[in-house]
Design an enzyme around this catalytic site. Sequence first.
Site, PDB file in Angstrom:
ATOM      1  N   HIS A 123       0.794  -1.621  -0.029  1.00  0.00           N
ATOM      2  CA  HIS A 123      -0.192   0.323  -0.199  1.00  0.00           C
ATOM      3  C   HIS A 123       1.153   1.237  -0.001  1.00  0.00           C
ATOM      4  O   HIS A 123       2.528   1.134   0.305  1.00  0.00           O
ATOM      5  CB  HIS A 123      -0.591  -0.145   1.298  1.00  0.00           C
ATOM      6  N   GLU A 181      -3.218  -7.425   7.328  1.00  0.00           N
ATOM      7  CA  GLU A 181      -1.714  -7.356   8.461  1.00  0.00           C
ATOM      8  C   GLU A 181      -1.952  -7.638  10.061  1.00  0.00           C
ATOM      9  O   GLU A 181      -2.650  -7.892  10.232  1.00  0.00           O
ATOM     10  CB  GLU A 181      -1.554  -5.713   8.588  1.00  0.00           C
TER      11      GLU A 181
END
Length: 295
Positions: A83, A157
């Site tokens: 990202h 994550e």
Amino acid sequence: MSCKALLCSTSVYDSKRLPKLQTQRAPTLQIRCSNSSPDTPSITEKLEHEASMTGAAYDFNRATTSLTRKLLSSPKKVTLVRHGLSSWNQESRIQGSSNLSVLTETGVRQAERCREALANIYFDQCFSSPICRAKSTAEVIWQGREGPLVFLDSLKEAHLFFLEGMKNDTTLTYIQCLEAVDARREYPKEYITWREDPANFNVNGVYPLRKIWATASEAWTEILYTPGEHFLVITHKSILRALICTALGLSPERFRAIDVNNGGITVFKFNTRGEAMLQSLNMTAHMYSNHIYLN
């Protein structure tokens, strides 16, 4: 013009005959046509020459262990993207699985650069973490494409418990100390273990890296069993490290041996056995120029 196959041989090392280093001959196939002169190289010889010139690999069977344990319908290619810059990246905070860190303006521009750099490549489908900084990056990169954008929990994550949201920096100003708790000062033992021996970092017997290694394997299975041949994946740094390491057969102890920048692009190829070949790692040329990647 007619062609015929020539049975040739190459030397194969025989490990069972140590220490005499004996060799045995293993057959290979060459093709030579009837109008070829004796000096004309065969197709095999030409391929071997081109491979030595380009460093090409024509096959990678048994290069790694299979991630799928059964045959895939076709070879696969998977492009991984981290990202763009998030608010907690910018503030040097530990992010983990928190959904409070959002994509910054710089992060949006990085995602746009990724979209432009990958514009000439066809993807059957895009997979993304549902956590907002990755989700927002995926929505920017996938804009204008027709295939589905799918959010997988297995791409989330690593969960880092009480460290999430704390500052990474050890050289904080007085104002910064008032604004945020420094992880090293508040939890010195746990923080140092996370930074220096992450594979053994645990909270009440829960080991985040061991969990994310298992999660990465789940993600690979979901992605590789999906119909199609080329997929785009947008997610986070720690799960990306786990995806890369599990594909290469590396343990959690190698977690910090891999680095991936914001907007960095990594590419894997998989044969039908589900065995991986790392084609490129953390490409960032598009972050500093108008570089376009080709399929």
